[in-house]
Design an enzyme around this catalytic site. Structure first.
Site, PDB file in Angstrom:
ATOM      1  CG  HIS A   1      -4.754  -6.568  -0.124  1.00 41.82           C
ATOM      2  ND1 HIS A   1      -5.906  -6.861   0.566  1.00 41.82           N
ATOM      3  CD2 HIS A   1      -4.789  -7.302  -1.265  1.00 41.82           C
ATOM      4  CE1 HIS A   1      -6.618  -7.730  -0.148  1.00 41.82           C
ATOM      5  NE2 HIS A   1      -5.960  -8.011  -1.261  1.00 41.82           N
TER       6      HIS A   1
ATOM      7  CE1 TYR B   1      -8.993  -3.608   1.314  1.00 44.17           C
ATOM      8  CE2 TYR B   1      -8.288  -1.559   0.313  1.00 44.17           C
ATOM      9  CZ  TYR B   1      -7.993  -2.712   1.005  1.00 44.17           C
ATOM     10  OH  TYR B   1      -6.701  -2.997   1.391  1.00 44.17           O
TER      11      TYR B   1
ATOM     12  CD  GLU C   1      -8.279  -9.317  -3.300  1.00 45.87           C
ATOM     13  OE1 GLU C   1      -7.143  -9.839  -3.153  1.00 45.87           O
ATOM     14  OE2 GLU C   1      -9.047  -9.094  -2.345  1.00 45.87           O
TER      15      GLU C   1
ATOM     16  CG  PHE D   1     -12.627   1.371   8.268  1.00 45.92           C
ATOM     17  CD1 PHE D   1     -12.172   0.746   7.114  1.00 45.92           C
ATOM     18  CD2 PHE D   1     -13.223   0.596   9.257  1.00 45.92           C
ATOM     19  CE1 PHE D   1     -12.310  -0.627   6.945  1.00 45.92           C
ATOM     20  CE2 PHE D   1     -13.366  -0.777   9.098  1.00 45.92           C
ATOM     21  CZ  PHE D   1     -12.909  -1.384   7.929  1.00 45.92           C
TER      22      PHE D   1
ATOM     23  CB  THR E   1      -6.759  -6.667   9.937  1.00 48.79           C
ATOM     24  OG1 THR E   1      -7.203  -7.787   9.171  1.00 48.79           O
ATOM     25  CG2 THR E   1      -7.192  -5.380   9.285  1.00 48.79           C
TER      26      THR E   1
ATOM     27  CG  ASN F   1      -3.039  -2.636   7.245  1.00 50.06           C
ATOM     28  OD1 ASN F   1      -3.018  -2.090   6.135  1.00 50.06           O
ATOM     29  ND2 ASN F   1      -4.040  -3.411   7.635  1.00 50.06           N
TER      30      ASN F   1
ATOM     31  CE  LYS G   1      -3.659  -2.432   2.524  1.00 51.03           C
ATOM     32  NZ  LYS G   1      -4.426  -2.481   3.794  1.00 51.03           N
TER      33      LYS G   1
ATOM     34  NE  ARG H   1      -1.566  -5.907   7.215  1.00 50.69           N
ATOM     35  CZ  ARG H   1      -2.698  -6.468   6.807  1.00 50.69           C
ATOM     36  NH1 ARG H   1      -3.266  -7.440   7.517  1.00 50.69           N
ATOM     37  NH2 ARG H   1      -3.275  -6.060   5.697  1.00 50.69           N
TER      38      ARG H   1
ATOM     39  NE  ARG I   1      -5.565 -12.594   4.984  1.00 53.32           N
ATOM     40  CZ  ARG I   1      -6.238 -11.464   5.140  1.00 53.32           C
ATOM     41  NH1 ARG I   1      -6.100 -10.477   4.254  1.00 53.32           N
ATOM     42  NH2 ARG I   1      -7.031 -11.279   6.168  1.00 53.32           N
TER      43      ARG I   1
HETATM   44  N1  LIG Z   1     -10.984  -0.353  12.115  1.00 55.52           N
HETATM   45  C1  LIG Z   1     -10.330   0.091  11.044  1.00 55.52           C
HETATM   46  N2  LIG Z   1      -9.954   1.366  10.950  1.00 55.52           N
HETATM   47  C2  LIG Z   1      -9.284   1.831   9.872  1.00 55.52           C
HETATM   48  N3  LIG Z   1      -8.958   1.067   8.826  1.00 55.52           N
HETATM   49  C3  LIG Z   1      -9.290  -0.225   8.871  1.00 55.52           C
HETATM   50  C4  LIG Z   1     -10.001  -0.789   9.970  1.00 55.52           C
HETATM   51  N4  LIG Z   1     -10.213  -2.092   9.732  1.00 55.52           N
HETATM   52  C5  LIG Z   1      -9.659  -2.332   8.519  1.00 55.52           C
HETATM   53  N5  LIG Z   1      -9.112  -1.230   8.009  1.00 55.52           N
HETATM   54  C6  LIG Z   1      -8.416  -1.093   6.721  1.00 55.52           C
HETATM   55  O1  LIG Z   1      -9.122  -1.803   5.753  1.00 55.52           O
HETATM   56  C7  LIG Z   1      -8.305  -2.810   5.193  1.00 55.52           C
HETATM   57  C8  LIG Z   1      -9.178  -3.980   4.829  1.00 55.52           C
HETATM   58  O2  LIG Z   1      -9.719  -4.528   5.994  1.00 55.52           O
HETATM   59  P1  LIG Z   1      -9.987  -6.075   6.112  1.00 55.52           P
HETATM   60  O3  LIG Z   1     -10.933  -6.242   7.250  1.00 55.52           O
HETATM   61  O4  LIG Z   1     -10.379  -6.624   4.778  1.00 55.52           O
HETATM   62  O5  LIG Z   1      -8.582  -6.601   6.606  1.00 55.52           O
HETATM   63  P2  LIG Z   1      -7.441  -7.388   5.834  1.00 55.52           P
HETATM   64  O6  LIG Z   1      -8.046  -8.391   4.937  1.00 55.52           O
HETATM   65  O7  LIG Z   1      -6.435  -7.838   6.821  1.00 55.52           O
HETATM   66  O8  LIG Z   1      -6.748  -6.240   5.022  1.00 55.52           O
HETATM   67  P3  LIG Z   1      -6.422  -6.205   3.490  1.00 55.52           P
HETATM   68  O9  LIG Z   1      -7.721  -6.510   2.786  1.00 55.52           O
HETATM   69  O10 LIG Z   1      -5.929  -4.810   3.251  1.00 55.52           O
HETATM   70  O11 LIG Z   1      -5.398  -7.268   3.302  1.00 55.52           O
HETATM   71  C9  LIG Z   1      -7.280  -3.086   6.276  1.00 55.52           C
HETATM   72  O12 LIG Z   1      -6.100  -3.671   5.778  1.00 55.52           O
HETATM   73  C10 LIG Z   1      -7.038  -1.705   6.790  1.00 55.52           C
HETATM   74  O13 LIG Z   1      -6.172  -0.987   5.910  1.00 55.52           O
END
Ligand SMILES: Nc1ncnc2c1ncn2[C@@H]1O[C@H](COP(=O)(O)OP(=O)(O)OP(=O)(O)O)[C@@H](O)[C@H]1O
Length: 227
Positions: free
Chosen positions: A190, A123, A201, A131, A166, A187, A83, A177, A160
């Site tokens: 992805h 997303y 994706e 968020f 996350t 973070n 990212k 992370r 993963r």
């Molecule tokens: N509570 C939160 N506040 C702010 N941003 C968040 C929060 N939860 C998730 N995100 C953001 O949204 C992204 C997608 O969330 P998701 O729940 O799909 O987690 P993930 O699958 O671990 O992440 P990613 O899809 O980016 O790999 C997270 O990686 C983070 O950047």
């Protein structure tokens, strides 16, 4: 580069025979034997080179294969994105090294500043979350995302696990992370969370023909085997 390398090998027999002539005064028989040995050694070098170049000379567009490979096999693929915060912080090489060193194969790579439409589609499942707008703004800041497709056995689940939870504060030490970040909103990386997500994706980020390349690493037999 290949042409230059080929030229280098092409002049070796001539160099070998000049060297053999230089030492001929000591003993014609010895020089002749030496010349024969050098010629054989040169032939060995050329053969070995030709073998390793065979891997490099045949890039095949990987579009004929299912876009996320075949689940559970060495051809399984995942979508990994560094990212904008990972790019700004100079962590691209470190992330790529982790996947390379684990034994995974890079089959797609590009830097792009994603459009709002692309970030929203990526997303899509989070659009009801509070968020979401901030997440899309962060992904579309103008700093590039490094979009990648990695291939190998169990790469989706292992990817993963390598990335970590996350929320970086809940990520195990040693995960990407867990090592490089402290905030859920920054973070750095992805990774697809399922085979279905990988299909969606990879299609979204690498949907054009010819963007993924099928290739065989020269060290494949030292990385992949069920014996
Ligand atoms: N509570 C939160 N506040 C702010 N941003 C968040 C929060 N939860 C998730 N995100 C953001 O949204 C992204 C997608 O969330 P998701 O729940 O799909 O987690 P993930 O699958 O671990 O992440 P990613 O899809 O980016 O790999 C997270 O990686 C983070 O950047």
């Amino acid at each position: 580069m290949l042409a230059r390398a080929t030229a280098r090998f092409a002049v070796r027999p001539a160099t070998a025979s000049i060297k053999a002539r230089t030492f001929a005064t000591a003993s014609r028989a010895a020089a002749s034997a030496s010349s024969r040995r050098m010629a054989m050694a040169t032939a060995g070098v050329v053969t070995a080179s030709a073998l390793s170049y065979a891997y490099l000379q045949k890039p095949i567009a990987a579009d004929s294969k299912p876009i996320a490979g075949v689940k559970g096999t060495f051809s399984e693929r995942t979508f990994i994105a560094i990212k904008p915060d990972g790019v700004q912080r100079g962590l691209v090489g470190k992330v790529i090294s982790r996947f390379e060193e684990r034994g995974y194969k890079l089959v797609g790579l590009k830097a792009l500043a994603p459009s709002k439409e692309l970030a929203e589609k990526h997303y899509d499942d989070l659009k009801a979350r509070p968020f979401f707008a901030g997440l899309v703004n962060y992904m579309t800041s103008g700093t590039p995302v490094i979009a990648m497709v990695w291939e190998g056995k169990d790469v989706i689940k292992q990817g993963r696990a390598m990335i970590g939870a996350t929320n970086p504060l809940e990520s195990a030490p040693g995960t990407i992370r867990g090592q490089y970040c402290i905030s859920v909103g920054r973070n750095i990386i992805h990774g697809s969370d399922s085979f279905e997500s990988a299909e969606k994706e990879i299609g979204l980020w690498f949907g054009k023909a010819g963007e993924l390349v099928e290739w065989t690493p020269a060290n494949v037999d030292w990385i992949q085997s069920d014996n």
